[in-house]
Design a protein around this motif. Sequence first.
Motif, short mmCIF file in Angstrom:
data_model
loop_
_atom_site.label_atom_id
_atom_site.label_comp_id
_atom_site.label_asym_id
_atom_site.label_seq_id
_atom_site.Cartn_x
_atom_site.Cartn_y
_atom_site.Cartn_z
N GLU A 374 17.50 35.05 -30.57
CA GLU A 374 17.62 34.48 -31.91
C GLU A 374 17.95 33.00 -31.75
N PRO A 375 17.80 32.24 -32.82
CA PRO A 375 18.17 30.83 -32.73
C PRO A 375 19.65 30.71 -32.40
N THR A 398 15.69 30.46 -24.25
CA THR A 398 14.39 31.07 -23.97
C THR A 398 13.82 31.74 -25.21
N TRP A 400 10.96 33.99 -26.83
CA TRP A 400 9.86 34.92 -26.54
C TRP A 400 10.01 36.15 -27.40
N GLN A 401 9.18 37.15 -27.18
CA GLN A 401 9.13 38.35 -28.03
C GLN A 401 8.75 39.57 -27.19
N GLU A 403 6.32 41.28 -27.64
CA GLU A 403 4.88 41.19 -27.47
C GLU A 403 4.45 40.21 -26.39
N THR A 485 2.91 34.47 -34.14
CA THR A 485 4.18 34.97 -33.64
C THR A 485 5.07 35.57 -34.72
N ILE A 499 12.66 26.96 -32.71
CA ILE A 499 12.26 28.12 -33.50
C ILE A 499 13.31 28.31 -34.60
N ARG A 502 12.21 34.05 -38.38
CA ARG A 502 11.01 34.77 -38.80
C ARG A 502 10.57 34.29 -40.19
N ARG A 513 15.69 43.49 -33.68
CA ARG A 513 14.62 43.27 -34.63
C ARG A 513 14.49 44.49 -35.55
C1 WT7 Z 1 12.05 37.44 -32.05
C2 WT7 Z 1 11.55 38.45 -31.06
C3 WT7 Z 1 12.74 37.98 -26.62
C4 WT7 Z 1 13.56 39.11 -26.30
C5 WT7 Z 1 14.57 39.48 -27.32
C6 WT7 Z 1 14.04 39.60 -28.73
C7 WT7 Z 1 13.54 35.66 -32.05
C8 WT7 Z 1 13.84 35.29 -29.58
C9 WT7 Z 1 14.61 33.27 -29.53
C10 WT7 Z 1 15.12 31.97 -29.27
C11 WT7 Z 1 15.05 31.53 -31.55
C12 WT7 Z 1 14.36 33.61 -30.87
C13 WT7 Z 1 12.24 35.21 -32.67
C14 WT7 Z 1 11.23 36.18 -32.09
N1 WT7 Z 1 13.89 34.88 -30.87
N2 WT7 Z 1 14.28 34.33 -28.78
N3 WT7 Z 1 15.41 31.56 -28.02
N4 WT7 Z 1 15.33 31.14 -30.31
N5 WT7 Z 1 14.58 32.74 -31.88
O1 WT7 Z 1 12.78 40.18 -28.74
O2 WT7 Z 1 13.04 41.89 -30.55
O3 WT7 Z 1 10.76 41.09 -29.83
O4 WT7 Z 1 12.31 39.61 -31.15
O5 WT7 Z 1 13.36 37.03 -31.70
O6 WT7 Z 1 12.31 35.33 -34.05
O7 WT7 Z 1 10.08 36.33 -32.87
P1 WT7 Z 1 12.19 40.77 -30.08
#
Ligand code: WT7
Length: 633
Positions: A374-375, A398, A400-401, A403, A485, A499, A502, A513
């Motif tokens: 998250e941010p 970092t 990422w998602q 996906e 994304t 970022i 959402r 999520r």
């Molecule tokens: C969503 C993805 C990546 C593994 C954990 C979450 C948010 C993820 C950040 C970051 C801001 C972030 C986004 C993304 N997110 N990392 N560094 N800064 N927002 O995985 O459950 O697939 O969620 O987490 O909104 O779309 P996920």
Amino acid sequence: MKITTLANYHQSYKESIDQPEVFWARVAESFSWKRKWDKVLDWNFSEPKVKWFEGGKLNITENCLDRHIETLGDTPAIIWEPNDPEEHHRVLTYKDLLFKVKQFANVLKNNGVKKGDRVCIYMGMIPELPIAVLACARMGAIHSVIFGGFSAQSIADRLQDARAEFIITCDGAYRGAKDIPLKAVIDDALIACAFVKRVIVCTRTRVPVSMIKGRDVWWEDEVKKVETQGNPDCPAEVMDAEDMLFILYTSGSTGKPKGVVHTTGGYMVWTAYTFQNVFQYQPGQIHFCTADIGWITGHSYIVYGPLLSGATSLMFEGVPTWPDAGRFWEIVDKYKVNILYTAPTAIRSLMGFGLEYVKDKDLSSLQVLGTVGEPINAEAWQWYYKNIGKENCPIVDTWWQTETGGVLISNLAKITPQKPTFATLPLPGVNPCLVDENGKEIEGNGVSGNLCIKTPWPGILRTTYGDHERCRLNYFATYPGLYFTGDGCLRDEHGNYRITGRVDDVLNVSGHRIGTAEVENAINMHAGVVESAVVGYPHDVKGQGIYAYVITEGHHSNENQTRQDIIQTVARIIGAIAKPDKIQFVKGLPKTRSGKIMRRILRKIAEGETSNLGDTSTLLDPGVVDEIKAGAL
Ligand code: WT7
């Protein structure tokens, strides 16, 4: 494969975009393949079709384990810290881990698991969890790990979607002061899943469980059977680069969670490459990722990325605040952790307990800090940087998602500059762009828009299990030709990405999520509920909290009781992570004439905004807004 200087980053980045096939072939060559690929990349985003290293044959566990044995056989692969600090920790060397993975892969075979079968893993954070994951990969089964906090109903939905006939679980799990009865939850889930043939139960808490004849067996008994067979070897199954490695369910803005599919070759290359470059991992370092293996972060940066790199991965069974809020820092000191990777929500929560739990800790082993999920707000960033990193450790933010398989946008520790609250720059192979609502690219710097990626990187999802069209609609149809994304993003004057969260109806609660539609469906199942609308609101620790507006039939004598009942229903249907923080009973919801709920208005009210609600003239009944405002919590 390792980026070592800033100039080197820019050079690698440029090459990866100009000549992706040359670039990724070179990275892929550092792994062990049973057969080399015929073609590095074949893709189009309109189907979508993405194939990396087509024709290549390999087994990812050989790359995680076998190839390290000669040099790292006696090096710890996994260090396990139990929930209870009084209990003894465990260390599994690369040799130990390979032995146990082969042994358990043979257990799976003895229990009828075949290549391509889906195996659901629902366990607590004990070493048998990564052993189970790797054993599946060893013998070619597709693992689908479900986080231990999900309910029986959520498990049943996933089992049915994946048609998983095999389950690996534990009697129970320890998390802080709680014991979670995992096997009992599985038993409830299986009432609706008669197709499940076998449940393998690993002993952890010794809570009484019911074992169903002909279906349920104990992990330990099955391992003994393999031992009495003289522990036969388990050669690694030959897999295609594009064979499925795993399914991981994640929430979207509509319907039930979808099974994100990752395949063998590309995921391997991507997790190893990103692990080594983002954290700038050096041989001998101890890497501590605090995530649960039930989420993608644990898959990629507790299990696959570190093991592919020959690293020592520390896994922790418990929670950051038990027995007290100093637990992470105690673990860092106990094992002299070098890389710590955690979530902003954990940092904010620990920050709230004050410096008392930090002040007697050494923490001097730390070299790199990371955040994910998250941010991160500026205050939490500074607290982490100052009090944990002692202003000596870079923080990699970092982005990422699930996906994306691994990190797409992040600074590289001590190589590229950090900027608080910014994920900063894309990794090699990542081609981001910002678009407006019409899908038109917004060029230049100092702009914001919706974050898309133009070309495939090796770790991109390949499909959503059993429903390729859903994958297309979800990720590749909003802005044709691009991977969307779901995140909003701004790019500063130097091209750094930040970022902002959402832009779809997906919530991020404590880094988890959750789809608003999922929570609404669960609330609507509660007797007496007519309709509901769920939005997120800013929450000091969780990042976002869940705010539910609920219409019920007639009057209830006790509003608080009804609230508790609804919360209980949501926990039953989804899991405790989706419990609403606030429930406001309303008589109506702000709908347009076509019947669409105007969430924008509900979001604003949940945020505490009452004056600037924007245009409400298109509402069917603008009067409901005043009523909702008056009752806001
Ligand atoms: C969503 C993805 C990546 C593994 C954990 C979450 C948010 C993820 C950040 C970051 C801001 C972030 C986004 C993304 N997110 N990392 N560094 N800064 N927002 O995985 O459950 O697939 O969620 O987490 O909104 O779309 P996920």
